[in-house]
Each structure stands twice: as C-alpha cells, then as structure tokens.
Design a protein around this motif. Structure first.
Motif, mmCIF file in Angstrom:
data_model
loop_
_atom_site.group_PDB
_atom_site.id
_atom_site.type_symbol
_atom_site.label_atom_id
_atom_site.label_comp_id
_atom_site.label_asym_id
_atom_site.label_seq_id
_atom_site.Cartn_x
_atom_site.Cartn_y
_atom_site.Cartn_z
ATOM 1 N N GLN A 66 0.837 -1.208 0.000
ATOM 2 C CA GLN A 66 0.000 0.000 0.000
ATOM 3 C C GLN A 66 0.868 1.252 0.000
ATOM 4 N N PHE A 67 1.977 1.224 0.740
ATOM 5 C CA PHE A 67 2.913 2.349 0.694
ATOM 6 C C PHE A 67 3.532 2.454 -0.697
ATOM 7 N N LYS A 68 3.920 1.326 -1.261
ATOM 8 C CA LYS A 68 4.549 1.331 -2.583
ATOM 9 C C LYS A 68 3.596 1.890 -3.644
ATOM 10 N N ALA A 69 2.297 1.620 -3.473
ATOM 11 C CA ALA A 69 1.292 2.087 -4.430
ATOM 12 C C ALA A 69 1.203 3.611 -4.471
ATOM 13 N N VAL A 70 1.654 4.280 -3.408
ATOM 14 C CA VAL A 70 1.662 5.751 -3.387
ATOM 15 C C VAL A 70 3.111 6.268 -3.396
ATOM 16 N N ASN A 71 3.993 5.524 -4.108
ATOM 17 C CA ASN A 71 5.375 5.950 -4.351
ATOM 18 C C ASN A 71 6.146 6.186 -3.059
ATOM 19 N N THR A 72 5.966 5.303 -2.094
ATOM 20 C CA THR A 72 6.594 5.476 -0.782
ATOM 21 C C THR A 72 7.375 4.235 -0.388
ATOM 22 N N LEU A 159 0.343 5.806 6.979
ATOM 23 C CA LEU A 159 -0.070 5.699 5.578
ATOM 24 C C LEU A 159 -1.067 6.795 5.229
ATOM 25 N N ARG A 160 -2.022 7.042 6.115
ATOM 26 C CA ARG A 160 -3.004 8.108 5.892
ATOM 27 C C ARG A 160 -2.318 9.467 5.774
ATOM 28 N N LEU A 161 -1.323 9.700 6.635
ATOM 29 C CA LEU A 161 -0.605 10.972 6.621
ATOM 30 C C LEU A 161 0.141 11.177 5.314
ATOM 31 N N VAL A 162 0.787 10.143 4.817
ATOM 32 C CA VAL A 162 1.483 10.248 3.531
ATOM 33 C C VAL A 162 0.501 10.636 2.426
ATOM 34 N N LYS A 163 -0.638 9.982 2.385
ATOM 35 C CA LYS A 163 -1.646 10.297 1.367
ATOM 36 C C LYS A 163 -2.156 11.721 1.512
ATOM 37 N N ALA A 164 -2.320 12.179 2.750
ATOM 38 C CA ALA A 164 -2.797 13.547 2.989
ATOM 39 C C ALA A 164 -1.762 14.569 2.520
ATOM 40 N N LEU A 165 -0.494 14.326 2.824
ATOM 41 C CA LEU A 165 0.567 15.234 2.377
ATOM 42 C C LEU A 165 0.627 15.292 0.853
ATOM 43 N N GLN A 166 0.518 14.159 0.206
ATOM 44 C CA GLN A 166 0.555 14.128 -1.247
ATOM 45 C C GLN A 166 -0.627 14.883 -1.846
ATOM 46 N N THR A 167 -1.793 14.751 -1.232
ATOM 47 C CA THR A 167 -2.985 15.457 -1.708
ATOM 48 C C THR A 167 -2.829 16.957 -1.535
ATOM 49 N N GLU A 177 -9.264 16.777 10.141
ATOM 50 C CA GLU A 177 -8.971 15.688 11.085
ATOM 51 C C GLU A 177 -9.453 14.353 10.521
ATOM 52 N N ALA A 178 -8.565 13.344 10.599
ATOM 53 C CA ALA A 178 -8.885 11.967 10.202
ATOM 54 C C ALA A 178 -9.298 11.844 8.735
ATOM 55 N N TRP A 179 -8.903 12.806 7.904
ATOM 56 C CA TRP A 179 -9.266 12.782 6.477
ATOM 57 C C TRP A 179 -8.795 11.507 5.811
ATOM 58 N N GLN A 180 -9.632 10.999 4.914
ATOM 59 C CA GLN A 180 -9.289 9.849 4.090
ATOM 60 C C GLN A 180 -9.487 10.216 2.617
ATOM 61 N N PRO A 181 -8.706 9.635 1.698
ATOM 62 C CA PRO A 181 -8.865 9.939 0.280
ATOM 63 C C PRO A 181 -10.311 9.776 -0.172
ATOM 64 N N GLY A 182 -10.791 10.746 -0.962
ATOM 65 C CA GLY A 182 -12.169 10.742 -1.440
ATOM 66 C C GLY A 182 -13.078 11.644 -0.641
ATOM 67 N N GLU A 183 -12.643 12.014 0.564
ATOM 68 C CA GLU A 183 -13.446 12.909 1.394
ATOM 69 C C GLU A 183 -13.152 14.362 1.045
ATOM 70 N N PRO A 184 -14.070 15.292 1.383
ATOM 71 C CA PRO A 184 -13.834 16.708 1.087
ATOM 72 C C PRO A 184 -12.564 17.232 1.749
#
Length: 216
Positions: A66-72, A159-167, A177-184
């Motif tokens: 899952q980390f590799k899938a987001v270039n990590t 993992l969530r933090l990495v995705k948030a930083l990339q976004t 707080e607690a944002w997940q991909p796909g949420e506003p």
C-alpha cells in the motif's frame, strides 16, 4: 559542585532538508540519496526481539504494498547490529508468517539516530524511541511522529498521513482531522476582505468565510 548539563537531542526541522545519511542495512548500504524521487518513511524502534516492535514491523510489512502504491518506500532503524536484524526478521517470518520486505539500518554508532533526534534522554539513552519521519521526493522532512517506548504507533495513520501530504501538495489544499482519500478537503482561507466576501458564492461547501470545503 557543578551539575553536568543534560545533553539535549539534536532535532531535525520540518520543511527543511532531512539529515543526510549513509548506513549499512539488511539490504546493503543505503543513503538518503537512494530515495530521491520517492517518498520515504524512516522509522525507528527501540530494539530487536521486543514484542511491541514486532507488532509494528509486522504491520509495516503487511502494508508495504500500500505504501509502494503511493510511491513510498519504508526504511527501519534500531541501535542493533546487522546480524541481530537478520535473526529477528527471520524469527518474525518463522513465528508469525510475515516476511519483512524493507531494509533495516544497523545504527550501532547511533549516528543516524542522533541526527534525527531519535535518542531521547528522558526516555532512553541507549535506544531509539518510536520515531517516524516522512520525507518527500526532494529530501525535505515533512512530518515527524514520536511515540513512547511502551506504546506502539499506528501504521495506518502513517499511511493516511502520507496520502494527505501528497494530496495537499498536488491540489494546494489542507485536509481535516482523520481525512481519508475521497473525502472533502479544506480550501485555503481568503486573504482580503473582498475575497472573504466573495467566498460564499464560489461554489464550495461553505460554512463561514474562513471555513470552506470542496470535493476533489
């Protein structure tokens, strides 16, 4: 009688270049430059063959794809030798059925641990605390998380933090707080009275002039 001053750990700084390193690992010599162009999660654990660390390394291993899938990439560290690392990872595979796919730094001289402020005198003088560092593709330190010796960290949160930083980087937004991909996501607030007045008519999920969301 003079009291000897307690040496404080050198702390890296957010949004500054991450401390450079070259170190021996279970997969050969690695340096920070090897990860240029990719995100890197560098994480320390107090010692091999300890139960809490075993749960953390198992969790990182099972989420490695899952980390590799987001270039990590993942890179572990403790103040133990190569042979201890090898024996421990083999034990994890034998006893838990989990193979550790990422390298682990053998930091016997504590050079990398000290450069990253992983040794905390209030917690331990001889072990690295549960520190996690997120480094971006340009080698900039973007996040630091420290946990006490007694409590394991959440790999899902890393993992969530990495995705948030990339976004945030890609879209110029913040995440709640607690944002997940796909949420506003949160739209940056306006900087002038005129922009604040116009904000409610710009098509966002408007709550107030300083607080608006949008869906990517």
């Amino acid at each position: 009688m003079e009291m000897q001053a307690v040496q404080q750990p050198v702390m890296p700084q957010l949004n500054r270049p991450a401390p450079d390193f070259t170190a021996k690992t279970t997969q050969g010599e690695k340096s920070l430059a090897d990860y240029k162009g990719k995100w890197l999660v560098l994480f320390a654990h107090p010692a091999d063959f300890t139960p809490v660390c075993t749960t953390e390394f198992s969790a990182f291993a099972t989420r490695a794809e899952q980390f590799k899938a987001v270039n990590t990439e993942l890179l572990g560290l403790s103040i133990d030798g190569i042979h201890a690392h090898i024996a421990w990872t083999r034990s994890i595979k034998e006893n838990f059925g989990i193979e550790i796919p990422f390298p682990i730094i053998a930091d016997l001289n504590m050079k990398v641990a000290n450069a990253y402020g992983m040794v905390q005198p209030g917690a331990s003088d001889t072990s690295a605390v549960r520190a996690t560092f997120v480094i971006d593709p340009d080698g900039i330190l973007r996040a630091m998380i420290y946990y006490p010796m007694s409590n394991g960290r959440s790999v899902d949160e890393v993992l969530r933090l990495v995705k948030a930083l990339q976004t945030s980087d890609e879209h110029g937004v913040a995440t709640p707080e607690a944002w997940q991909p796909g949420e506003p996501v949160i739209v940056p607030p306006p900087h002038t009275d005129a922009e604040a007045e116009a904000r409610k008519d710009q098509g966002y999920e408007y709550t107030d002039w300083y607080f608006s969301k949008k869906t990517l």
